[in-house]
Design an enzyme around this catalytic site. Structure first.
Site, mmCIF file in Angstrom:
data_model
loop_
_atom_site.group_PDB
_atom_site.id
_atom_site.type_symbol
_atom_site.label_atom_id
_atom_site.label_comp_id
_atom_site.label_asym_id
_atom_site.label_seq_id
_atom_site.Cartn_x
_atom_site.Cartn_y
_atom_site.Cartn_z
ATOM 1 N N SER A 1 -1.083 9.467 -12.258
ATOM 2 C CA SER A 1 -0.974 10.771 -11.535
ATOM 3 C C SER A 1 -0.106 10.425 -10.105
ATOM 4 C CB SER A 1 -2.339 11.302 -11.186
ATOM 5 O OG SER A 1 -3.132 11.409 -12.217
ATOM 6 N N HIS B 1 -42.185 -0.003 -6.926
ATOM 7 C CA HIS B 1 -42.113 -1.220 -7.917
ATOM 8 C C HIS B 1 -42.387 -0.467 -9.193
ATOM 9 C CE1 HIS B 1 -44.859 -4.188 -9.665
ATOM 10 N NE2 HIS B 1 -44.974 -4.941 -8.564
ATOM 11 N N GLU C 1 -0.995 7.797 -0.639
ATOM 12 C CA GLU C 1 -1.086 8.342 -1.934
ATOM 13 C C GLU C 1 -2.140 7.989 -2.741
ATOM 14 O OE1 GLU C 1 0.281 8.165 -6.071
ATOM 15 O OE2 GLU C 1 -0.469 6.695 -5.086
ATOM 16 N N GLU C 2 -2.513 6.602 -2.550
ATOM 17 C CA GLU C 2 -3.713 6.235 -3.195
ATOM 18 C C GLU C 2 -4.923 6.497 -3.033
ATOM 19 O OE1 GLU C 2 -2.682 4.140 -5.657
ATOM 20 O OE2 GLU C 2 -1.098 3.068 -5.324
ATOM 21 N N THR D 1 -38.117 -6.720 -10.003
ATOM 22 C CA THR D 1 -38.818 -5.334 -10.854
ATOM 23 C C THR D 1 -38.736 -4.260 -9.719
ATOM 24 O OG1 THR D 1 -40.796 -6.512 -10.154
ATOM 25 C CG2 THR D 1 -39.999 -6.733 -12.533
ATOM 26 N N HIS E 1 5.560 5.618 -1.643
ATOM 27 C CA HIS E 1 4.423 5.282 -0.727
ATOM 28 C C HIS E 1 4.203 3.844 -0.143
ATOM 29 C CE1 HIS E 1 1.472 3.820 -3.833
ATOM 30 N NE2 HIS E 1 2.134 4.657 -4.603
ATOM 31 N N ASP F 1 1.402 2.816 1.333
ATOM 32 C CA ASP F 1 0.028 2.361 1.201
ATOM 33 C C ASP F 1 -0.479 1.511 -0.181
ATOM 34 O OD1 ASP F 1 0.186 4.830 -0.230
ATOM 35 O OD2 ASP F 1 -1.807 5.251 -0.164
ATOM 36 N N ARG G 1 -8.466 12.853 -16.039
ATOM 37 C CA ARG G 1 -7.269 12.757 -15.945
ATOM 38 C C ARG G 1 -6.792 14.321 -16.772
ATOM 39 N NH1 ARG G 1 -4.744 9.212 -12.738
ATOM 40 N NH2 ARG G 1 -6.315 7.679 -12.318
HETATM 41 N N1 BES Z 1 1.942 4.746 -9.216
HETATM 42 C C1 BES Z 1 0.597 5.363 -9.405
HETATM 43 C C2 BES Z 1 0.914 6.334 -10.307
HETATM 44 C C3 BES Z 1 1.433 5.860 -11.759
HETATM 45 C C4 BES Z 1 0.713 4.947 -12.342
HETATM 46 C C5 BES Z 1 2.332 6.207 -12.214
HETATM 47 C C6 BES Z 1 0.967 4.450 -13.531
HETATM 48 C C7 BES Z 1 2.742 5.852 -13.339
HETATM 49 C C8 BES Z 1 2.172 5.109 -14.096
HETATM 50 C C9 BES Z 1 0.226 5.845 -8.168
HETATM 51 O O1 BES Z 1 0.354 5.189 -6.958
HETATM 52 C C10 BES Z 1 -1.316 5.908 -8.410
HETATM 53 O O2 BES Z 1 -1.850 5.131 -8.754
HETATM 54 N N2 BES Z 1 -1.886 7.185 -8.324
HETATM 55 C C11 BES Z 1 -3.126 7.377 -8.536
HETATM 56 C C12 BES Z 1 -3.327 8.912 -7.789
HETATM 57 C C13 BES Z 1 -4.760 9.397 -7.169
HETATM 58 C C14 BES Z 1 -5.169 8.206 -6.440
HETATM 59 C C15 BES Z 1 -4.678 10.669 -6.856
HETATM 60 C C16 BES Z 1 -3.794 7.451 -9.974
HETATM 61 O O3 BES Z 1 -2.987 7.688 -10.908
HETATM 62 O O4 BES Z 1 -4.882 6.962 -10.165
HETATM 63 ZN ZN ZN Z 2 -1.317 3.338 -7.381
#
Ligand code: BES
Ligand code: ZN
Length: 466
Positions: A411, A225, A165-166, A327, A98, A100, A340
């Protein structure tokens, strides 16, 4: 788990090694160009930059001899590049990555600016250096090395890079489904993860899945308030805090009814292999800067990270957070919550269970809304087949030691879709390192890992076709 014994190949082919050495500075100069483009997928103000990163990658792939295409989606574009001139009968490899990156904030915590790549101490610092531009770049340049030195590739190659992807890869799975024929391959190769430790190359056997939510709590129709109303009107910040504390029991388990119903225990061999890895809680605590660890009682840290689900709060918002004291009884509060997941949990089922839980524990006097954001299924694999053997040999040659098999807590949503739709094994071989600061300030990738990764991934194609 220690890798099974495979025939040892002692050296990276000299021709590839020499070309990579000769072109080393250009390889890094170009990577720096890539890293300077702030392709932050989550931010619409960066949409033009994200498109520019896709165009940049497209051009580089075309330049090394691939037929490249930029494919628009309802979100950020895909870059698809193909080279299909391998000898008849040669296998096809799909490389995914990816382009991004995550938002760079908080900016003030970066030692050097996020989009101004700099090397210090053998580490290349920049947003996207390890996640994932630097790792994607390893594959592009490994392909270039093969093409430049040999004038050909030993296998057919498809490169598929996405810009979402992110933010959950929303438009990638449908694309893979619709173009399954075109993307047909014998193996998928992905570098978007980390090695277990410096000098220890690693192959992933599992990823956790994800279910992400936004929980909004609305109370009075506007901020009040806190002296005039406090004590008589339910406070949305406290109501949210109450809900959040019901998510875990005293032993650190997730207390949502049915949450663990589909959790499949990891194979005993995997758990046994995990125990053999050189992992220290003390070092881990130091790495993250805490005095004590949390989570499920009775599980080791690696078990918690790789084989068990987790529920976390990613962000919270409510009331006055500026300088000094104000306040006020806030009218609204919000939290971002992620789960997760591990095999065979399903994000859609988890959504249903979480909604029911929140409904049950929401105090009277506020209205609670749960909005599901993105999700992804967990993944685990057996790792047998030619691509894994080839990778063990290539990593062995480039790093001077056999890889270990590791799990992962993060992920990559599309991995399961690749496996399901393309029916091809997925090799996840990463070149990051613990402490790499992915998603955080001062993200870096080891320069040495990039160099070894280039050699390993160039050699992988030879070994896979052999
Ligand atoms: N590269 C990561 C996934 C990852 C993180 C693999 C650590 C191995 C070790 C990927 O870019 C990522 O950050 N994925 C997200 C996916 C989400 C946004 C659906 C994640 O894991 O938060
Ligand atoms: Zn990432």
């Amino acid at each position: 788990m220690p890798a099974p014994k495979v025939p040892k190949v002692s050296k990276v082919p000299a021709d590839l090694d020499a070309w990579l050495s000769k072109n080393d500075s250009r390889i890094f100069d170009e990577l720096n160009e890539f890293l300077r483009i702030p392709s932050v997928s989550a931010r619409s103000e960066h949409d033009a930059d994200t498109r520019r990163a896709a165009a940049w990658l497209h051009e580089k792939l075309a330049k090394i001899g691939f037929t490249a295409e930029t494919i628009p989606t309802a979100g950020h574009p895909l870059v698809l590049a193909e080279w299909r001139m391998a000898p008849p009968g040669a296998p096809t490899v799909l490389v995914y990555g990816h382009y991004d990156v995550q938002p760079p904030e908080p900016l003030e915590l970066w030692t050097s600016p996020a989009f101004d790549p700099q090397v210090r101490d053998g580490k290349l610092f920049a947003r996207g250096s390890v996640d994932d531009k630097g790792q994607l770049w390893i594959h592009v340049k490994a392909l270039e090395a093969q093409l430049a030195v040999r004038g050909t590739l030993p296998v057919n190659v498809i490169v598929l890079a996405e810009g979402e992807e992110e933010i959950g890869s929303e438009h990638l799975a449908p694309f893979v489904e619709q173009h399954a024929k075109r993307l047909a391959c014998d193996a998928v190769v992905i570098s978007d993860s980390s090695m277990f430790a410096p000098g220890i190359p690693s192959i992933l056997s599992s990823l956790r899945g994800l279910a992400y939510f936004e929980i909004t709590v609305r109370g009075p129709s506007s901020d009040l308030h806190s002296g005039m109303y406090g004590g008589a009107v339910v406070n949305p910040a406290l109501a949210l805090a109450h809900i959040l504390t019901t998510f875990h029991d005293k032993r650190g388990k997730i207390a949502i009814k049915g949450f663990y119903d589909r959790v499949r225990p990891f194979p005993a061999a995997v758990l046994k292999g995990m125990k053999k890895l050189p992992f220290s809680d003390a070092k881990f605590k130091k790495e993250v800067g805490v005095k004590a660890l949390g989570g499920e009682a009775g599980k080791t840290t690696l078990e918690k990270l790789w084989t068990r689900p987790a529920l976390d709060v990613n962000g919270m918002l409510s009331g006055y957070t500026g300088e000094g004291a104000k306040t006020v009884l806030p009218g609204l509060s919000m939290a971002k919550v992620s789960c997760r997941l591990v095999p065979d949990q399903d994000p859609a089922v988890i959504e249903r269970l979480l909604r029911a839980h929140v409904k049950k524990f929401a105090p009277a006097g506020v209205t609670v809304n749960v909005q599901a954001r993105h999700g992804g299924k967990p993944w685990a694999a057996e790792l047998d087949g030619k691509i894994f053997d080839a990778c063990r040999r290539a990593l062995g040659a480039a790093f001077g030691r056999q890889p270990v098999i590791v799990g992962e807590g993060g992920s990559i949503p599309v991995v399961g879709d690749f496996e399901r739709v393309l029916k091809a094994p997925v090799l996840l071989v990463g070149f990051g390192l613990p402490g790499e600061n992915a998603h955080a300030p001062d993200e870096w990738i080891s320069v040495d890992n990039v160099r070894r990764g280039l050699r390993a991934m160039a050699m992988l194609l030879d070994e896979y076709s052999a």
